[in-house]
Motif scaffolding. Sequence first.
Motif, PDB file in Angstrom:
ATOM      1  N   VAL A  49       0.828  -1.217   0.000  1.00  0.00           N
ATOM      2  CA  VAL A  49       0.000   0.000   0.000  1.00  0.00           C
ATOM      3  C   VAL A  49       0.855   1.257   0.000  1.00  0.00           C
ATOM      4  O   VAL A  49       0.773   2.097  -0.911  1.00  0.00           O
ATOM      5  N   TRP A  50       1.704   1.412   1.021  1.00  0.00           N
ATOM      6  CA  TRP A  50       2.424   2.681   1.214  1.00  0.00           C
ATOM      7  C   TRP A  50       3.624   2.838   0.287  1.00  0.00           C
ATOM      8  O   TRP A  50       3.946   3.946  -0.119  1.00  0.00           O
TER       9      TRP A  50
ATOM     10  N   ILE B  18       1.491   1.068  -4.109  1.00  0.00           N
ATOM     11  CA  ILE B  18       0.224   1.516  -4.695  1.00  0.00           C
ATOM     12  C   ILE B  18       0.043   3.030  -4.568  1.00  0.00           C
ATOM     13  O   ILE B  18      -0.310   3.711  -5.546  1.00  0.00           O
ATOM     14  N   ILE B  19       0.264   3.581  -3.388  1.00  0.00           N
ATOM     15  CA  ILE B  19       0.095   5.038  -3.207  1.00  0.00           C
ATOM     16  C   ILE B  19       1.052   5.826  -4.104  1.00  0.00           C
ATOM     17  O   ILE B  19       0.624   6.778  -4.781  1.00  0.00           O
ATOM     18  N   PRO B  20       2.358   5.472  -4.171  1.00  0.00           N
ATOM     19  CA  PRO B  20       3.229   6.176  -5.130  1.00  0.00           C
ATOM     20  C   PRO B  20       2.768   6.027  -6.569  1.00  0.00           C
ATOM     21  O   PRO B  20       2.894   6.972  -7.371  1.00  0.00           O
TER      22      PRO B  20
ATOM     23  N   ILE C 113      -0.325   5.789  -7.647  1.00  0.00           N
ATOM     24  CA  ILE C 113      -1.451   6.710  -7.841  1.00  0.00           C
ATOM     25  C   ILE C 113      -0.955   8.148  -7.935  1.00  0.00           C
ATOM     26  O   ILE C 113      -1.407   8.927  -8.786  1.00  0.00           O
ATOM     27  N   GLU C 114      -0.034   8.517  -7.064  1.00  0.00           N
ATOM     28  CA  GLU C 114       0.493   9.892  -7.072  1.00  0.00           C
ATOM     29  C   GLU C 114       1.213  10.203  -8.379  1.00  0.00           C
ATOM     30  O   GLU C 114       1.109  11.309  -8.908  1.00  0.00           O
TER      31      GLU C 114
ATOM     32  N   GLU D  64      -1.033  11.215 -11.462  1.00  0.00           N
ATOM     33  CA  GLU D  64      -1.786  12.464 -11.460  1.00  0.00           C
ATOM     34  C   GLU D  64      -1.441  13.357 -12.645  1.00  0.00           C
ATOM     35  O   GLU D  64      -2.269  14.162 -13.082  1.00  0.00           O
TER      36      GLU D  64
ATOM     37  N   THR E 208      -6.487   8.697 -12.561  1.00  0.00           N
ATOM     38  CA  THR E 208      -5.333   8.468 -11.682  1.00  0.00           C
ATOM     39  C   THR E 208      -5.321   7.070 -11.086  1.00  0.00           C
ATOM     40  O   THR E 208      -4.257   6.551 -10.745  1.00  0.00           O
ATOM     41  N   TRP E 209      -6.491   6.460 -10.979  1.00  0.00           N
ATOM     42  CA  TRP E 209      -6.561   5.128 -10.389  1.00  0.00           C
ATOM     43  C   TRP E 209      -6.246   4.024 -11.384  1.00  0.00           C
ATOM     44  O   TRP E 209      -5.977   2.890 -10.996  1.00  0.00           O
TER      45      TRP E 209
ATOM     46  N   ALA F 190      -2.712   2.071 -11.272  1.00  0.00           N
ATOM     47  CA  ALA F 190      -2.616   1.272 -10.055  1.00  0.00           C
ATOM     48  C   ALA F 190      -3.528   0.057 -10.134  1.00  0.00           C
ATOM     49  O   ALA F 190      -3.126  -1.062  -9.774  1.00  0.00           O
TER      50      ALA F 190
ATOM     51  N   SER G  77      12.539   6.637   0.394  1.00  0.00           N
ATOM     52  CA  SER G  77      11.389   5.745   0.309  1.00  0.00           C
ATOM     53  C   SER G  77      11.780   4.412  -0.325  1.00  0.00           C
ATOM     54  O   SER G  77      11.256   3.360   0.046  1.00  0.00           O
TER      55      SER G  77
END
Length: 241
Positions: free
Chosen positions: A49-50, A53-55, A57-58, A61, A67-68, A71, A129
């Motif tokens: 997740v952290w 997946i979150i990177p 999505i970011e 953008e 944006t989804w 992912a 990261s």
Amino acid sequence: MYITAGILIPFIGTMSGSAMVFLMRNKVNQNLEKLLPGFASGVMLAASVWSLIIPAIEMSEDMDIYTWFPAAAGFLAGIIFLLCLDNLVPHLTAMPALAITFHNIPEGMAVGVALAGALSPETGITMASAITLATGIAIQNFPEGAIVSMPFKNGGMSKTKSFIYGTLSGIVEPAGAIITIMLTGLIVPVLPYLLAFAAGAMFYVVVEELIPEAQSDGNFNIGTIGIALGFVAMMVLDVTF
């Protein structure tokens, strides 16, 4: 230096876990056998997740798409890929050592993808990261190394040979990371998809192999506690760094 560290950290985690066989006296405690895969599951879920997946999505953008979508597409592709391989070579899932070696490949790729992203300033992925992801994978590799080496010792193999077999299960990770980094120029444009693909592959391993192992024999509480501890540990690492 950071690239080398990122590549080697997960392998060191596997090797350190395999070394636990030298501390064994008798059979592995049954509760520990459930706690270790549970902890590994929690770490991998949080890392998916952290750190992935979150990177993804970011990074999406700035793309001319939902944006989804990268992912979601990458995640499902990772699931389908390992599902197909699992059906083609089902004997791997019946052998813990080979199964863990097998799923270490996408983990190595995940580290390589993160490091490749850190090398490209437009991705927004920092080296910190990427190292955090490598550290998280190393944390969950520690119990995996023990999971591989200890059963060999239980089966009558010497501690040294058991350690070697456990360590070899992680050698595919630095190899996968190096190959991925070498292809950085091709990888960066599709990095959101690859990050999510790695997340899907890790998620599949957790659901298909690690959680069932942690919840087997009707002893659910120990495995659940391990999952919670692993998830929180990786979440704290990722958010902190």
